[in-house]
Enzyme design. Structure first.
Site, mmCIF file in Angstrom:
data_model
loop_
_atom_site.group_PDB
_atom_site.id
_atom_site.type_symbol
_atom_site.label_atom_id
_atom_site.label_comp_id
_atom_site.label_asym_id
_atom_site.label_seq_id
_atom_site.Cartn_x
_atom_site.Cartn_y
_atom_site.Cartn_z
ATOM 1 N N LYS A 1 -24.592 5.763 14.566
ATOM 2 C CA LYS A 1 -23.144 5.938 14.486
ATOM 3 C C LYS A 1 -22.794 7.429 14.315
ATOM 4 C CE LYS A 1 -19.202 4.676 11.654
ATOM 5 N NZ LYS A 1 -18.653 3.851 10.594
ATOM 6 N N GLU B 1 -33.847 10.353 10.158
ATOM 7 C CA GLU B 1 -34.917 9.512 10.702
ATOM 8 C C GLU B 1 -34.737 9.319 12.210
ATOM 9 O OE1 GLU B 1 -33.113 8.909 8.013
ATOM 10 O OE2 GLU B 1 -34.215 7.779 6.495
ATOM 11 N N GLY C 1 -21.656 0.649 9.983
ATOM 12 C CA GLY C 1 -23.005 0.536 10.548
ATOM 13 C C GLY C 1 -23.568 -0.871 10.432
ATOM 14 N N ARG C 2 -23.460 -1.466 9.246
ATOM 15 C CA ARG C 2 -24.080 -2.787 9.017
ATOM 16 C C ARG C 2 -23.279 -3.927 9.628
ATOM 17 N NH1 ARG C 2 -22.477 -0.127 4.624
ATOM 18 N NH2 ARG C 2 -20.885 -0.967 3.231
ATOM 19 N N GLU D 1 -25.764 -3.257 0.524
ATOM 20 C CA GLU D 1 -25.081 -1.987 0.787
ATOM 21 C C GLU D 1 -23.564 -2.177 0.659
ATOM 22 O OE1 GLU D 1 -25.175 0.422 4.680
ATOM 23 O OE2 GLU D 1 -26.808 1.343 3.586
ATOM 24 N N HIS E 1 -45.924 -20.828 0.343
ATOM 25 C CA HIS E 1 -47.316 -20.554 -0.028
ATOM 26 C C HIS E 1 -47.459 -19.163 -0.624
ATOM 27 C CE1 HIS E 1 -48.638 -24.264 1.903
ATOM 28 N NE2 HIS E 1 -47.628 -24.020 2.721
ATOM 29 N N LYS F 1 -30.771 11.059 0.149
ATOM 30 C CA LYS F 1 -30.867 11.795 1.432
ATOM 31 C C LYS F 1 -30.827 13.296 1.172
ATOM 32 C CE LYS F 1 -28.225 8.627 4.394
ATOM 33 N NZ LYS F 1 -27.018 8.500 5.187
HETATM 34 O O1 F6P Z 1 -27.815 5.671 4.953
HETATM 35 C C1 F6P Z 1 -27.174 4.473 5.136
HETATM 36 C C2 F6P Z 1 -26.562 4.397 6.500
HETATM 37 O O2 F6P Z 1 -25.463 5.230 6.570
HETATM 38 C C3 F6P Z 1 -26.186 2.980 6.859
HETATM 39 O O3 F6P Z 1 -24.968 2.597 6.343
HETATM 40 C C4 F6P Z 1 -26.241 3.032 8.339
HETATM 41 O O4 F6P Z 1 -26.287 1.762 8.907
HETATM 42 C C5 F6P Z 1 -27.502 3.833 8.540
HETATM 43 O O5 F6P Z 1 -27.481 4.792 7.504
HETATM 44 C C6 F6P Z 1 -27.655 4.503 9.872
HETATM 45 O O6 F6P Z 1 -26.606 5.369 10.128
HETATM 46 P P1 F6P Z 1 -26.344 5.908 11.574
HETATM 47 O O7 F6P Z 1 -26.027 4.752 12.451
HETATM 48 O O8 F6P Z 1 -25.186 6.850 11.444
HETATM 49 O O9 F6P Z 1 -27.584 6.614 12.041
#
Ligand code: F6P
Length: 539
Positions: A197, A203, A257-258, A343, A374, A503
């Protein structure tokens, strides 16, 4: 209605057992909600009619209906970010009108969906080809959190419907994951989708750069661009990164995002199952939206799922809840729901900035049945904590030739909720031990281990079969559950400030870990851990 009134009711009814509530033969029908072909059974929860009425009054007093109307109308209910919350717009019909800042957002949503459909169809049919002329046989979605969990969960859930290129997911900054995924792929036939987003998440941008280097090495720098697409609301950054506009699928800041798998973030899923089935998933979610908006009281499934959640966490005080899908293809659902629920509702501050009077949302965890049986069910049945369980199972699987296995799966699911409620008394345990010729103190000792306290609550969600439509219904059901719980708690379910500090500190620590900066100013523990890692690396 107040939390304290509900807690008083809870304390007053503490001695009664759930199984006794079934003296009323109609309980299974009146303490369950049926809609859209789904059955949500909440009869094995320690609630009678009075308790349900109190919970419904709590929801009324929290103005759930008005807040729901605000969300669907595009009001800026995400107050800390001054944003509307409109994932429901991503699956709304073309005849809907939802305005944000005076502009109807639906035409743009449908235009983007049409572009996604076109892109996915042409990729699937081989019209969009790799620069070398071959078909794209593999798609790698690089994203994390909401830009990974939704499409990854749904892609696995709907694997019987895959008839497009293979889809893979890379999320972790741990290079092991991208190395393992790329190792099996032919770069000349691989499309990389960068899903973020913000298009700034470390990452994702690190993995995207690794994929770009891999492609540049293998197919040549000049062709790399044609191996990429991007899903983002930051079009400036996607352009800076060098992804051509026609390969970029944008969305607005009112998609959290979620909550984003219904739009561009779902592109990898759409490529795997095709646009028509993706549409069916949207239709399923839309039917749940309509149900949520119109069904009343106990007939409203998301409302009842939320009220059971509030009952267990805030009123009874149980700290966790287990989500237990008896459906192997829902293996990623618990992880998906961990982000969706934790979240969203893992907050200790109310909308007005004051500290919450109540506890925040619960820890959510789980695994598919029967595997979990199990592994950790021992603790659920005989541990000292009470863990409300949310079972789910379909009436049919996708393997008719293995129906005998599906029958076992269903029987196991139902047996677990039955065992949790009924338990096994000391008297029965003694009889069992007597039958095995135990006597005296040894009989007592052995029997004690075989007692199940029972009276442990659970709910069961039944669905006909895990189709795209049903998956859409289930995910929208859980989204709205989170919304209702957030409204009742008086929090903002749509920001996530709690992820920021870690972060920031990671960015500051990276040069210390690499040795480019010293650890001056760090706390003693972190400094020592860095030193250990550096020493281990050298040895
Ligand atoms: O760090 C949490 C977060 O902001 C989530 O809410 C989001 O889904 C994820 O990181 C990834 O964010 P992006 O889509 O901006 O890379």
């Amino acid at each position: 209605m107040s939390f304290s009134e509900l807690k008083a009711y809870c304390a007053a009814n503490d001695a009664s057992r759930i199984s006794d509530l079934f003296a009323d033969d109609t309980r299974a029908g009146s303490f369950s909600t049926q809609a859209l072909g789904l059955v949500f059974d909440w009869s094995k929860v320690a609630l009678d009619d009075d308790g349900v009425d109190l919970l419904l009054a709590l929801a009324d007093d929290a103005q759930v209906a008005a807040r729901r109307a605000d969300m669907f109308a595009g009001k800026k209910i995400n107050l800390t970010e001054d944003r509307a919350v409109l994932h429901v717009a991503l699956r709304a019909g073309g005849d809907t009108r939802i305005e944000v800042d005076g502009t109807d957002v639906i035409p743009q949503v449908h235009e983007t969906l049409a572009r996604m459909r076109d892109f996915a169809s042409r990729l699937r049919s081989g019209q969009i080809r790799a620069p070398g002329g071959g078909r794209f046989r593999d798609v790698v979605n690089i994203g994390i959190g909401g830009s990974d969990l939704g499409p990854a969960m749904a892609t696995l859930a709907l694997s019987p419907y895959h008839d497009g290129p293979r889809v893979h997911f890379v999320s972790n900054v741990d290079g092991a994951q991208i190395a393992d995924v790329l190792a099996g792929l032919n770069p000349a036939e691989t499309l990389v989708i960068v899903a973020s987003k913000t298009f700034t998440t470390i990452e994702t941008m690190t993995n995207a750069a690794t994929a770009r280097d891999w492609l540049a090495r293998e197919v040549g720098l000049g062709s790399v661009g044609l191996h990429f697409a991007a899903l983002s609301s930051n079009l400036k950054k996607t352009a800076e990164w060098g992804i051509a506009d026609e390969r970029v699928f944008g969305f607005e800041d009112w998609v959290g995002g979620r909550y984003s798998m219904w739009g561009p973030i779902g592109l990898s899923l759409m490529i795997a199952i095709g646009p028509d089935r993706f549409d069916q998933m949207l239709e399923g979610a839309r039917s749940m939206d309509e149900h949520f908006c119109h069904a009343q009281g106990r007939d409203n499934m998301p409302l009842m799922l939320a009220l059971v959640g509030i009952w267990h966490r805030q009123i009874c005080g149980y700290p966790t809840r287990a989500v237990l899908p008896y459906e192997q293809r829902l293996a990623r659902l618990p992880a998906y729901l961990q982000q969706l629920e934790m979240e969203s509702n893992g907050k200790r501050v109310a909308l007005d900035g004051s500290l919450l009077d109540e506890v925040s949302g619960p820890v959510v965890w789980g695994e598919p049945g029967t595997n979990g049986q199990h592994a950790f069910y021992q603790l659920i049945h005989q541990g000292t904590d009470i863990i409300p369980c949310e079972f789910m199972v379909g009436a049919s699987g996708h393997e008719p030739e293995l129906d005998h296995q599906h029958r076992l799966l269903m029987a196991n699911c139902l047996a677990q909720s039955q065992a949790l409620m009924q338990g096994r008394s000391l008297e029965v345990a003694r009889q069992m031990m007597q039958a095995q010729d135990f006597e005296g103190e040894e009989l007592e000792r052995q029997a004690a281990h075989r007692v199940f306290p029972g009276n442990r609550p659970s709910t069961t969600l039944l669905y006909p079969k895990l189709t795209p439509e049903v998956l859409g219904q289930i995910i929208a059901l859980y989204e709205h559950r989170v919304f209702v719980e957030g409204v009742i708690l008086g929090i903002n379910s749509f920001d996530q400030w709690g992820v920021e500090l870690g972060k920031e500190l990671a960015v500051a620590l990276e040069p210390v870990v690499s040795g480019a900066a010293d650890g001056a100013g760090l706390d003693g523990s972190t400094r020592a851990l860095v030193a250990h890692l550096q020493a281990m690396k050298k040895s």
